[in-house]
Motif scaffolding. Structure first.
Motif, PDB file in Angstrom:
ATOM      1  N   MET A 215       5.633   4.348   0.822  1.00  0.00           N
ATOM      2  CA  MET A 215       4.244   4.726   0.585  1.00  0.00           C
ATOM      3  C   MET A 215       3.362   3.483   0.607  1.00  0.00           C
ATOM      4  O   MET A 215       3.790   2.395   0.232  1.00  0.00           O
ATOM      5  N   ARG A 216       2.136   3.655   1.016  1.00  0.00           N
ATOM      6  CA  ARG A 216       1.207   2.530   1.007  1.00  0.00           C
ATOM      7  C   ARG A 216       0.750   2.274  -0.425  1.00  0.00           C
ATOM      8  O   ARG A 216       0.752   3.185  -1.248  1.00  0.00           O
ATOM      9  N   PRO A 217       0.331   1.058  -0.729  1.00  0.00           N
ATOM     10  CA  PRO A 217      -0.160   0.787  -2.087  1.00  0.00           C
ATOM     11  C   PRO A 217      -1.495   1.503  -2.326  1.00  0.00           C
ATOM     12  O   PRO A 217      -2.277   1.725  -1.400  1.00  0.00           O
ATOM     13  N   ASP A 218      -1.728   1.890  -3.569  1.00  0.00           N
ATOM     14  CA  ASP A 218      -3.001   2.518  -3.923  1.00  0.00           C
ATOM     15  C   ASP A 218      -4.133   1.513  -3.779  1.00  0.00           C
ATOM     16  O   ASP A 218      -3.983   0.344  -4.117  1.00  0.00           O
ATOM     17  N   GLU A 219      -5.250   1.986  -3.256  1.00  0.00           N
ATOM     18  CA  GLU A 219      -6.425   1.139  -3.115  1.00  0.00           C
ATOM     19  C   GLU A 219      -7.622   1.879  -3.680  1.00  0.00           C
ATOM     20  O   GLU A 219      -7.861   3.041  -3.330  1.00  0.00           O
TER      21      GLU A 219
END
Length: 91
Positions: free
Chosen positions: A59-63
């Motif tokens: 998963m991509r990091p939260d931004e």
């Protein structure tokens, strides 16, 4: 076909499920249950894996980013009431 399931067992399961089965259906389900049990027996021949799987986070990091302002969020709503979306009444 496996002999692991008897017609009596199929009738018993039918009674538990409160389903009336005629003789043709009992024969059909006896065959199908036997086939299903054979599939499970086949799974017993699959070798076990002795190591832990390497897990990675895909998963991509939260931004954090700007969200819509109140007016923009309601812009395409067909109906609103007091600044909220209005949907159909549910009875």
């Amino acid at each position: 076909m496996s002999d692991a399931v008897s017609p009596e067992e199929v009738r018993h399961v039918g009674e538990l499920a409160r389903v009336d089965l005629d003789d043709d259906e009992v024969d059909q389900f006896t065959q199908q249950f036997g086939d299903i049990l054979e599939y499970f027996e086949t799974l017993d021949t699959v070798p076990e894996v002795d190591r832990e799987a390497d897990l990675t986070n895909v998963m991509r990091p939260d931004e954090e980013r700007e969200s819509l302002d109140h007016e923009a969020a309601l812009e395409n709503a067909t109906e609103t009431e007091d600044g909220y979306f209005k949907g159909p009444n549910v009875s």
